[in-house]
Enzyme design. Sequence first.
Site, PDB file in Angstrom:
ATOM      1  N   CYS A  30       4.779  13.692  34.309  1.00 21.06           N
ATOM      2  CA  CYS A  30       5.802  14.570  33.754  1.00 21.06           C
ATOM      3  C   CYS A  30       6.991  15.000  34.779  1.00 21.06           C
ATOM      4  CB  CYS A  30       5.381  15.913  32.818  1.00 21.06           C
ATOM      5  SG  CYS A  30       6.538  16.988  32.679  1.00 21.06           S
ATOM      6  N   CYS A  33       7.495  18.626  34.990  1.00 21.30           N
ATOM      7  CA  CYS A  33       6.144  19.374  35.654  1.00 21.30           C
ATOM      8  C   CYS A  33       6.425  19.396  37.319  1.00 21.30           C
ATOM      9  CB  CYS A  33       5.001  18.644  35.161  1.00 21.30           C
ATOM     10  SG  CYS A  33       5.073  19.035  33.313  1.00 21.30           S
TER      11      CYS A  33
END
Length: 106
Positions: A30, A33
């Site tokens: 991600c 993230c």
Amino acid sequence: MAKYIELTNSNFEATIGEGVAMVDFWAPWCGPCRMIAPAVEELAGDFEGRAKICKVNTDEQQDIAVKFGIRSIPTILFFKDGVMVEQMVGAASKATFAQKIDALLA
């Protein structure tokens, strides 16, 4: 510098059950993230001894993600004494996270 706490099924309840905790639901693939990861690590040092800064790898701990209905990552949940009190979805600044934690500590 303090390190964040990696949460699993075996330590989740015990870790968030007392005091203030910020839990970052993330995954290695991600992008957003990874973008907030340095801020999360800095917060672990900034709030050492006052609040728990935690991460849940949703690829490895799918049961926890399902329990909290995590559909998008990053999702950050804030807990006080084991009760979820706030949820944020998406990347945000370190200052934004710190404000939320400070409010719960007040």
